[in-house]
Design an enzyme around this catalytic site. Structure first.
Site, PDB file in Angstrom:
ATOM      1  N   ASN A  91       2.685  -6.468   4.394  1.00 42.90           N
ATOM      2  CA  ASN A  91       2.085  -7.634   3.755  1.00 42.90           C
ATOM      3  C   ASN A  91       1.042  -7.159   2.751  1.00 42.90           C
ATOM      4  OD1 ASN A  91      -0.393  -7.185   5.145  1.00 42.90           O
ATOM      5  ND2 ASN A  91       0.297  -8.416   6.884  1.00 42.90           N
ATOM      6  N   ARG A  92       0.422  -8.096   2.096  1.00 38.38           N
ATOM      7  CA  ARG A  92      -0.509  -7.766   1.011  1.00 38.38           C
ATOM      8  C   ARG A  92      -1.667  -6.889   1.494  1.00 38.38           C
ATOM      9  NH1 ARG A  92      -2.190 -13.104  -1.789  1.00 38.38           N
ATOM     10  NH2 ARG A  92      -2.909 -13.487   0.332  1.00 38.38           N
ATOM     11  N   ALA A  93      -2.254  -7.261   2.626  1.00 35.95           N
ATOM     12  CA  ALA A  93      -3.397  -6.504   3.149  1.00 35.95           C
ATOM     13  C   ALA A  93      -2.974  -5.113   3.608  1.00 35.95           C
ATOM     14  CB  ALA A  93      -4.044  -7.265   4.303  1.00 35.95           C
ATOM     15  N   GLU A  94      -1.800  -5.029   4.224  1.00 36.25           N
ATOM     16  CA  GLU A  94      -1.300  -3.724   4.691  1.00 36.25           C
ATOM     17  C   GLU A  94      -1.041  -2.791   3.518  1.00 36.25           C
ATOM     18  OE1 GLU A  94       0.932  -5.181   8.806  1.00 36.25           O
ATOM     19  OE2 GLU A  94       2.001  -5.240   6.896  1.00 36.25           O
ATOM     20  N   ASP A 143       7.596 -10.953  11.119  1.00 38.42           N
ATOM     21  CA  ASP A 143       8.765 -10.707  11.972  1.00 38.42           C
ATOM     22  C   ASP A 143       9.975 -11.460  11.447  1.00 38.42           C
ATOM     23  OD1 ASP A 143       7.118  -9.231  13.643  1.00 38.42           O
ATOM     24  OD2 ASP A 143       6.867 -10.832  15.112  1.00 38.42           O
TER      25      ASP A 143
END
Length: 309
Positions: free
Chosen positions: A195-198, A263
């Site tokens: 995701n964006r933060a990851e 998921d």
């Protein structure tokens, strides 16, 4: 993306990773505790759902595809409940059970229709358990069209590099839902789906869209990935592949709970790739499915009818 029903039952997906039991306590909040400045929740209901890699498998089966799950669990009450839920969802269990391991449980306490507290009961498999998982993986993979690795950082995928190399050697597409700030272990995968933060933890915060695109493509090239798919919440998704950067806008839905949306994305993407669908077409279905589940409470799944409506 044109909406068309597909023979999803023809897709066989092997899910490998950190499995957990999601436990929910629902109740009423009527006053603050006299012992500490915290609400008192009078529990009126309880629910159990599949979490982690098991939720990925549940999403696969929810649209009619076939899923098997490789993971390590304890021999405890949580694993018994987990086994029952796997059977209920039609997921083939390929679990290794150990007395010395505790099944991971995430307990969420909710009151007034909002989550108030989450309590995690974590454990990590020992090295001999990991070797058993790797051996089981190599025995089973030939029966499946695609592999999904669901990494929740709980230690179950410590040997993921070996598994990816083996899967690609025998021609199986590999999808990875990543964890942490070092993706070197995922080298050679077909698709990685942060995701964006990851993604920001790996490539650093970006000052512009152009900088993000450049860094994401550099990461994809460095890791020898076919594609990097970044989920961006209300901004939709970004796919980076050899053709460039493809933006996919978010489906317009009311967001109630984003739990488990990642998921859903990798599960539906895996099903479609298992059917032989190109990634650029498959992400349309994954995006639609994510838009469905964020409108539901907790770890939820889309139905086949909802996806192809």
């Amino acid at each position: 993306m044109a909406s068309r029903a597909l023979n999803t039952e023809d897709s066989r997906v092997l899910v490998v990773g950190d499995v957990m039991l999601d436990r929910y306590w629902f109740g009423e909040v009527e006053r603050i505790s006299p012992e500490a400045p915290v609400p008192i929740v009078r529990v009126t209901g309880e629910e159990f759902r599949l979490g982690g890699a098991a939720n990925v498998a549940a999403n696969i089966c929810s649209i009619g595809a076939k899923a098997a799950l490789i993971s390590a669990v304890g021999r405890d009450e949580a694993s018994v409940r987990l086994a029952g839920l796997l059977e209920e969802h039609g997921i083939k269990p390929l679990l290794s059970s150990h007395d010395a391991l505790k099944t991971i449980v995430k307990l969420r306490v909710s009151g007034r229709s909002q989550q108030l507290l989450r309590i995690d009961f974590d454990d990590r498999p020992a090295s001999h358990m990991l070797t058993e998982l790797s051996d089981n993986f190599e025995r089973q993979i030939g029966d499946y069209d695609v592999v999904i690795f669901s990494d929740y950082g709980k230690g179950g995928l410590a040997q993921i590099a070996r598994k990816i190399a083996y899967a690609r050697q025998i021609g199986k597409p590999v999808l990875v839902d990543p964890k942490g700030d070092d993706y070197s272990a995922y080298r050679g995968a077909t698709v990685v789906t942060p995701n964006r933060a990851e993604l920001a933890r790996v490539i650093g915060a970006w000052d512009s869209e152009e900088q993000m695109v450049e860094r994401a493509q550099n990461l994809r090239t460095e890791l020898k990935l076919d594609a990097l798919l970044v989920t961006r919440s209300e901004e939709g998704m970004s796919l980076f592949d050899s053709e460039g950067h493809l933006r996919v806008p978010a489906e317009a839905r009311e967001v109630f709970d984003v739990t488990g949306a990642g998921d859903t994305v990798i599960a539906i993407l895996g099903v479609m790739i298992g059917l032989g669908m190109p990634i650029r077409e498959a992400i349309g279905y994954a995006n639609r499915a994510a838009g469905i589940v964020v409108g539901k409470f907790g770890t939820a799944v889309p139905t086949r009818e909802e996806l192809f409506a």
